[in-house]
Every structure is written in structure tokens, then in C-alpha cells.
Design an enzyme around this catalytic site. Structure first.
Site, PDB file in Angstrom:
ATOM      1  N   GLY A 245       0.618  -1.265   0.059  1.00 36.84           N
ATOM      2  CA  GLY A 245       0.024   0.083  -0.102  1.00 36.84           C
ATOM      3  C   GLY A 245       0.870   1.315  -0.067  1.00 36.84           C
ATOM      4  O   GLY A 245       2.104   1.207   0.238  1.00 36.84           O
ATOM      5  N   CYS A 246       0.293   2.420  -0.286  1.00 35.36           N
ATOM      6  CA  CYS A 246       1.013   3.515  -0.572  1.00 35.36           C
ATOM      7  C   CYS A 246       1.517   4.038   1.028  1.00 35.36           C
ATOM      8  O   CYS A 246       2.642   4.352   0.922  1.00 35.36           O
ATOM      9  CB  CYS A 246       0.198   4.674  -1.108  1.00 35.36           C
ATOM     10  SG  CYS A 246      -1.402   4.888  -0.331  1.00 35.36           S
TER      11      CYS A 246
END
Lengths: 345, 345, 345, 345
Positions: D148-149
Site C-alpha cells: 500500500g501507499c
């Protein structure tokens, strides 16, 4: 090839660096600055960490003549007037991104720029580098005047109908919008975030120095054109120019026919993209790229056309077109090192 | 007085509430919504905590007739067409902020809005509420059509030269720019932050439904005017409209004389501010206020004038002008509850 | 009353003017500036056309003593240190919006501000004006130190749990975010639109001069608190501050109980609004208003609370709170001339 | 190689296309979409005119197995859970950009994502693709869970001090800020321009589904770590993530020593750039690039460190890291087709 960038700490300069440092035919970039010397380039631009170990060099014409094949001048008005003449008859090709060499008439320059002009013989030797319209001369240029950002969008938007004499030559009105980066990197009240954000502002009403540049280029395409109306607006954004152009048709035609004309006119121009009927480009759609996107539509009710041309002011409006001209001047494919997609969103 | 706001959960509605809840002659606001019912207003608008304990009420014409003196309709197109006729011959004054009642010709409405129009007798009874131009009729109106945002800026910018017949009646070109709040509170691809930010976009080219509204108003000022060119651009900002207007002069004049004319024309208009020679307003300078600021300049080279008019689209372009009309309709001072400074920066 | 504003051409000064020019108990505003003299105020701020016919006056202490009842100092650091002492024992009440008089210890000021401090006896006489926490002293102040923007949000966010000793006194971490207007109106590379737009930037890491101000205030509430961790981030927006606060609970409790505590603690504070369970305020929800909105939530997994406090940095963080204090100092209702709704959207 | 992109009409998908269409080892991109079929890709994305003549294809597993070597899933939660298992034991390598395969425990997924999880044996087979920390496993992966970011920025920012056990394992607090593009391309009230512009907003307080992903990764580096505090804020910008990280040191050290540790730790990581003492990165400085820039500083007063890590959420936070993993999985140089400069300004 070895290239030099004068004004490397400005927005135009750092955009040139972004492109040229990845250009397959550029072996070395040398970066010059009058304001900073012998400091790492990454001190001004930490986003280039790992990508540049350059130090900024002082401007030294003799050194440049020895070490540089092509010199880009990304400098404020007045610098090129001083610098360019020193390279006449040298082996160094000059690509000047400032406005100093674009106008053919000294008096016109001095009237609009309100500063002294270079000698007219220098002006005569300078080739106006709107890549799509002037490829043969550009290929042979030693001294190239890279077009202004507003003129690039405006002239590309108008060229086909102007050249074909489809429009009333007194009817041209250009309402231009630009991002703030066009004003350069220097801080001023006019570029303060709190003054620009959530604001639209018109400036230099009837007085923008790009007006005579556009008029000169349009006159070259159709000598019955002598003036335009042109205004510029500052938008709350960093990059991007839109020219919304209003012209009166001299005879009835259709959007479809005009789009055919534009597609034909730009059939050999890889960076000009003509939109389909009922589609208009937005500035975001060319962000970070060298494209100029154009849409248009006939208004039967009024007999006018609306033409919309968008560019990224730092790319096709400055550094991108400069590299496009660099390619043409050196016999490379026009798109070399330049044909990448816009960043979206 | 008791006022009702229909469409209270839209941007126009909540701006009406901001003004009316502080209005010295308003005793009570009743808030209506078709989408939400019996929920606290602060659930939609937490910024109103402590300032409102209203609950949203369902639309009920009979209840409104009993409880409301003036009803504001801040509703999407089509709603007022249904609702307004039910208040004819009632004691309730209607101020309609939608476009349903602005055009006098049913066919024109249907052509531009592409939906069914209310009966023409209703249209005839509706007074067009551009406060500065129509004060006497507004004072006597029972059914008021509040002008559109673009028409307000454009008509105020043009009225003096149009009425004085100083301009070529076929030469009017309006390049309008607007913030995103004008598109309303509903989410759509066109209002997505990532699509609007760092972008300028033209839309509804030659087809904006405000075109006939502007043409109708200009025609009323000078019946030789039958059409204009008009385009709208979406800017990366929330509030604000700028109309940049280009017109050709029929005879030579000066900026100074025209500014005198404008100052004279608007000498009884407290919300119109004419800028000095060489000054132009920006949208930020009217942010959150009911002012319309106008600047202009003659271009001797082209024989044209550039006129710039700016408003806050939610204030003078919607809720602010609606309250200005409310004041006029009820015999209050025009500026009551409305004469506050723009927020700056 | 007659009020004076020193530093009227800054953002704090013009915001003071926006409020005070509509304040029911203010008869006259006199505007002072050290940079401009005898020019119309509207030359700096054309958004005030029609609303102000003031001319900027030079700073002259004797003239001020004669003409002014309350003097607001909206000046850069160092000015108040020079100016305030000259009004000791005069009839003029001073409200200083700069940081010069907030810290009680000279050495702490000099360590964090890196400039000379005013004499300690002046500091002792200055009342720290966090309106909600210090109302009695404020009511009697002649010399008032208006709190900083970050301290206002942070202290209001922490006061109830600090005073009740519910948290580990070494655990306080504050991550603050601010709009650009907090940096003032002067142009600098750090406020250039192109540098701020589409960017988040941390600055003054561990070194912000508001740290000792917060620590001093928290220590006054609970003397076992001696330090906090605090950082500030520049956001791409003009107005607004959010303080996101992380603290460890010393014993188990619930969000509900803490919200009850906050509501109780601020029950006489009309400008503090506590959000409901599971609701958090955003900066937009206090834009242009004097509110401080607070939301919080217990994290059972970690034993910490997240507290979020938002203000408009130019209002509750500067000019708004200054006028709130002006009200308290002069025996007016605390909300006089200040209780208006945020602008939304 | 032939690659497929599922979810090509999302922001992650179009960013993948931007990179992969210029990747020297990619011969063909096939674009899949569940929402649109057999329409030109440029209909969704006119900025790709001239650069793409793709048509969107329907999702068909058998066709994919025949035509695709590597399949990127840039899809909403839940899609990969359905799709990935069908490629087990096929020749197609899967790179999943969604969160479906990142957590090793089914129950944790279901608790935080509030939806059904894929079978645990699938989870076991999936390799977590944080390129810098897991290169050997990535090189051998057939099924890759792209991070994920927020986890990417946070874990890279923390890894050296966590692995070296220099910090109190209960002290980790992460205050994250993100641009709006992370929310995807679908329009919603939360992504409306007027709601996001000039606003900072906290969301999913204590509940963000990236929390267990970060905790799992940190636990793998140091098994005494079991929880963190983590919050996310929406910024008024399109791209960019900043994680501001607060941790307590277990013993005294200096900024210099820690920077040495970080430089050593990432000495073979071309996309991680450690800033010098007293320099911190801003999000703009990685805009459009695959870099993760990290700055840090010891606070002697509090015994804590502030660590700042920034990425472009669509690049190193999604598509860029996916291509980095694609390179590693296929034995290409890690930087292939990815090592370009950020766009600045």
C-alpha cells in the site's frame, strides 16, 4: 554532443535539464548560472539528488566555445542580447529561450519590451523556431530564437485558418490563461501563494510583449493580418497555458471541414494533436509533455469559430520546444528524447 | 419576516442561510429539502454547529403558504417550474434562483435547457431580478427570477456601453471563467478534485444555457443586439467568476471617458465598484461578498475595449443578489445584511 | 471607542480591519504602517474599495496616546518589544499579536526567537490572552500578549485532559499543519505559488518558536508537564490550521467520557465547538470564523487518544482572538462583532 | 514480454500504462476493464491520444493465460481475491496492487477490510513486495502483493531504526498526509473539488486498513513490535504522500549517526534517497517519480526522532513500485524504465 544551459537555476533551465539529461544524443550537460557558482546543482534542486552531480559554473564565453556544441539560454530579458552576439561565427549553436531575438524589428522590440534591443543584423540572423512552421530554416540555424509560450499556443491554434485565409483578418481575439510558473522562479507579490490561490487575475492588458511576436508570425502566414487583441490571465495552477481564440469566418464552413484542414496541416507534426468534433483539450492533458492539443468548433449563430490550444508552458512553451528545435538543428528525429506521455492525473 | 429556503442542502441554499440567518429583518428561516427530511441541518453542514438548530423539512406547499412570507428556491432546473405556479395569487413572494423563469420565450428555454418550460403566462409574470438594472419592477415583484451567475457579471460589465450604443452590436465576445462551486454540490467526474486541480477546461462551447439570458437582457438595453459569442472555462478554484469581455467601439473614445460613464451609470449601485484607470479586479477581491467589480481599458491599436467584471458566483451570482432583491422587494435598504467586506486573503 | 492597528498592511492587520470596521463598539479605526505613509489603504487592498477611505499613518507614539483607546500590534517580531514599553502607564490598552510578550522568561525568548527580548518586568506585566483559559486576567489587562496560531489550536485541544491529569505528561506529540497565510504577506521563495502548490513541506523541525509558548501554557495547567514534541507542515492552502495531537492515557477511559469532559470544560466558551463521537472537524469548517473545533477518539489498541483541533489561523489564530480579547478587556460580550458563520464552501 | 493491466481505467492503471508503454522489455500492453469494453483507451484518457491505440478488453482468464506473461491487478478491494486464485500454477505472474493479498492472517484482513478474505493458502503463497526489503523473495515470486501507499512510505522510513532496535517498540506514531488521487477515480462527496480545496481533513481515525499491513511488516523486522498509532489526512493536492514519524530512542544517539545508518541500510536501494542533516524532503520533490526521500532529526530535548518519508502515491506508492517489482521478478535491472526525474515545479 555537449550542451550548455545558461540560467540553469530557473524553471526553464531545470526543465531543460530534465529532458537533456535523458536525451540519447547528449553526452554531457554543463550548467551555468550568473547568480550561483561552484555549488552543487542539487542544492538548488534537491529533487535531482542521485540524478545530478553537477556544480554550477560561471558564465565564461571562451570556456563555452571550447566545451559546448549547443548552448541553451534560459535567461531573463536582456541577457541574450549581450551574450548571443559573442557566439556569431563560432561553432557553437545558440538556442535562446528569451524574447530578445524573436522580433525582426528593433523598434518594435524596444516599444514592447521597454529595453534596448540587440543590433538588427543579429536579429536578421536569428531563426524563429516555431518547430511546426519553420522546419527548414530551423534545420540550418546557428542562432535560434525559441518562441514564447503564449505565441506557441496561439500561432499553432491559428496557423491553418490564417494561412488558408478563411477568417476576417481584423477579427482575431485571443484570451489566454496561464499557470504561475511562467512568471519564473523569483519571488514577488504577484507569485505569493496567498495572492494566486483561489484567484483569477488579468495582467498586462493590451500590453503583453508577446503580442508583436504573434502578430509578426501571423503576418508571415498571411500578410493582410496586422493586429490582434490579446490578453493574459493568471490561473491558480503551476503549469499550463490555454489560448481561447475567437475569429470570424469569411465564408460558411463546418467544424468537420476545419478539423480536416487542421489534421492535414499538422499531418507531419507529431506533437500537435487535433481533437475530434465536440472535444476540447484541457491543460492537464498535456501536463509535463511537449504536446500542443487543439480543439475547435464553428458557431453558426455568430459566424465565428472558437479555437482552443493548450500546452505545458515549460515544455512546448519553453524547454520542450527548445529540445525539439535542438533535434531539428542537429538532424535528429524531431521526437528524440521528447515523446513521453503527459502526467495524469 | 419569515423566510423559507428550498434546496437548503445545496451550495446556493447554504449561502442563503449564511446571509439570512444574520439579516436584521429575518425572524425565522425554515429550511426545506427534497433529499433529506427531519435531520439536523448541521448533519449536512457541521460548520454550522452552534449556529443552527434547524431540522430539514419536507416540501409542502400548503404549510409554506401558512408559515412563510418569502420563499427562496435554490433548486436544480425543473423544480421551480413545478413549484412556482402553485404560489401565484398567494401572499408568498417567490425568489427563484434557478434558470426556470428567466427567459421570456418558452421556445428559447426549451431549445437551450432541453427540458419542458413552464407556461408562458407564468414567465410573463416573473420579474428578471438584475438588481442594478431593474429596481422598480423588482420592488413590485411577487415572482422574481434571480439572474444566473455568468449573466450577472456579463450584463453589469456591458450595460453602460450597450445602453449608450457605443459599441458594434455584433462584436460582443465574452470569455468567462468560473470556480467549481457553480457546478453544485453533487459529485461527478467533472468535479473530482484530481480532474479539476492544476487544470483549465472549457465546457459547453457555444451551448451554455446562460447565453440566451444574456442576449435577452442586452437586447432590452439596446434592441439592435441579437447575439453574442460566449464561452465558459472551469478554473481550479472554488468560488469566483471573471467575465473578460471584448467589444469593438463604434467611435473613438478614451478609457477615462468610459470610466466616467460607468461611474455615472452605477452611481446609485452600492455593490458595483468601478476600478481606476489601469486597474483591473481579480476574483479574490470580491470573495465572499456581494460586490461586482469592473475594470476596463480602450485598446487604441485595435479599436476594442477589454472589460473585466468579477463576482463571487455564490454571492452576487446567486444567494447575495437574491437577498439584495429580497431587500428591494420588501422596501428595505438594498444593502441590509449584505454589506460586508470580502475575505482577503 | 477608537482603535489603532499597527501593521495594517499585513495579513493580520487587514483581517483586524475586516472585523473591527464592523464592530458595533468601534467608532473609528486608525491605521498605521511603517512601510507606507499617507497613501490610501485601498491602494494596498483594493478589495476594500467603498469600504475604507483610510489613509495609512506613520507610527507616532504621542499621537497614538492622544487618539487611540486600544492599540493592536500586528507587527513582525521585535517591533512590539520596542513599542509596547512606551505605553506602560498610559491610558492606551495594548493588544500585541506578535510573539514578543508571550513568554515569561527572557532567556527562553532569546533562545527560541534568536533576538533580544524586552525587559522581564514588561513580560511580567503582559497577560497571556488565550481567551478561554484566562478570562479574568484578560479582563483586567492593560498589556495583552495575544497567543500564537499553533499554540491556540494546540492548547485548546489539550487543556481539558492536561488539567484533569488524564495523560502521561511526557507523551504529548503535536503534528501541526498550516496554510501559507501564516507566513505573512512578504514574498519569499518559500511562499512562491509554484513551490507551495501540490506540495506538503515540513519546516523548523523541533525548532518552532511556538514550542516554548505551548509548553509554558501546558505547564501552567499541570506543572508536571515540561516538554512536548511539535512539528509544523506547510499545506497548499491559504488559511487554516489543524493540530493533530497524540497523547497516552494514564488510565482507561472512553471517547464518550472524554467528550463529556470537553463539553463541560468549554461550556462557557462560545467559540469552542466539540464534535460528536466519530466526527472530526476539517479546517474548511472554521474558514473565516473565530471558532475552534475539536474532535477526539480513544484508541483502545494503543492506549492513546487522537485529538484534532482546527482554527482559521488569521481569525482564532490571530485577529479574531485579538478582538475576542478586546471584547473581554472592555467588558463587552465576548462574541460581539465576531459571531459569524464560516464561509462554506 | 507481454503484460496485462486489469483496472486500466483507474488512476493506478493509467499510471502503470504510462510506465509500461515506455518500458524497454515490454513488447505489448493489453488493457482490461470490467466497466468498459471494446472502447478506445483514449476515450477515457484523451491525454494519451497518439500514444495509445488500445481498446479495452473484457476480463477473460483463459484469454489472459494465453496472451499475457505478467498481469497487473490495479483493482478495487475484493477483485483480486476472486481473480488471483485462478492463476495459481499457471505461467502468468501476478502483481496485485490491491490490498487483498498483503496480510498473512485471514482474520486480520476481515477485521480491518470488513470483507471476506481469500483462502489462507493463497495468502501464504503471496510475496509481500516492498522492493527494498524483500528482494530475494520478490525475485522468485509468482504471486506478488504490492504494498500500500502509506505502508511503503512508513516502513521505508522506519526500517533501519526498527531493525537495529534503536527505538522504544511501543512509541511509534505515524501522522500521514496524502493527495486525493489515492482515493481513486470515482467521484464521491469526499473527492469533490469544493470539499477538498483549501481544506485539511483527517479520516479513518485509528481504523485505516493500512495499519495492520505496517504492523505486520515492522513485526517482521523486529518481533517485539506489535502496534503503532497511525492517522491519515487528506490534503488539497492530487499526488504525494508524506509520513511524519515520531519515535522514542532507547539510547542517546545523534542525527549524524542515524543518517549514516540509513545511508548504509539503503546503499543498494537506488530509489531511496537519504537527505543530509537539517534537510527534509517535500512531496513535490518526488512528484511523478519512483523515489522515496527520507529526512530525520534527533530531538535531544524529548529523546525522540522525527522521521519524514515522502513518495508519489501513484508511483512508489502503487504503479512505480509494481514495475520495480516486475523488474526484480523478471531479472531486469531494478531501475529499468523507471529511473526518471521528478517533475519540478
Amino acid at each position: 554532443m555537449k550542451v550548455g544551459i545558461v540560467g540553469a537555476t530557473g524553471y526553464g533551465g531545470v526543465e531543460l535539464y530534465r529532458i537533456l539529461s535523458n536525451h540519447p544524443h547528449v553526452d554531457e550537460c554543463i550548467l551555468y548560472s550568473s547568480s550561483e557558482m561552484d555549488v552543487p546543482y542539487t542544492q538548488s534542486f534537491p529533487h535531482l539528488n542521485n540524478l545530478s552531480d553537477h556544480r554550477l559554473k560561471n558564465i565564461d564565453v571562451e570556456e563555452m566555445k571550447k566545451n559546448v556544441d549547443v548552448l541553451f539560454l534560459a535567461t531573463p530579458p536582456g541577457v541574450s542580447s549581450k551574450l548571443s552576439p559573442q557566439f556569431i561565427n563560432s561553432d557553437v549553436k545558440i538556442i535562446d529561450l528569451s524574447g530578445d531575438l524573436r522580433l525582426k524589428q528593433k523598434s518594435v522590440y524596444e516599444q514592447w519590451y521597454k529595453r534596448e534591443c540587440v543590433e538588427e543584423e543579429i536579429l536578421e540572423g536569428a531563426v524563429y523556431g516555431l518547430s511546426e512552421l519553420n522546419k527548414v530554416d530551423i534545420a540550418n540555424a546557428q542562432l535560434l530564437a525559441n518562441p514564447g509560450c503564449f505565441p506557441t499556443a496561439t500561432i499553432l491554434g491559428l496557423a491553418p485558418v490564417v494561412k488558408q485565409k478563411l477568417i476576417d483578418e481584423k477579427s482575431i481575439i485571443v484570451d489566454a490563461k496561464t499557470g504561475v510558473s511562467g512568471a519564473g522562479r523569483n519571488a514577488s507579490p504577484g507569485t505569493h501563494y496567498s495572492e494566486v490561490n483561489e484567484n483569477v487575475k488579468i495582467y498586462k492588458v493590451h500590453e503583453h510583449q508577446h503580442i508583436p511576436e504573434i502578430e509578426q508570425a501571423l503576418h508571415n502566414l498571411n500578410d493582410s493580418i496586422s493586429f490582434i487583441s490579446f490578453n493574459t490571465h493568471l490561473m491558480p495552477m503551476t503549469r499550463g497555458i490555454m489560448a481561447t481564440i475567437y475569429v470570424s469566418l469569411t465564408e460558411t464552413t463546418t467544424t468537420e471541414k476545419l478539423l480536416d484542414l487542421y489534421n492535414e496541416f499538422y499531418s507531419n507534426s507529431p506533437f500537435v494533436r487535433i481533437r475530434k468534433d465536440n472535444e476540447f483539450p484541457s491543460t492537464r492533458e498535456v501536463y509535463g509533455s511537449n504536446f500542443c492539443d487543439i480543439g475547435l468548433k464553428v458557431d453558426e449563430r455568430t459566424g465565428r469559430i472558437t479555437i482552443v490550444a493548450v500546452i505545458d508552458n515549460l515544455m512546448k512553451g519553453a524547454a520542450g520546444q527548445a529540445v525539439q528545435n535542438f533535434n531539428i538543428m542537429n538532424g535528429f528525429e524531431e521526437t528524440t528524447g521528447l515523446y513521453f506521455a503527459p502526467i495524469y492525473p
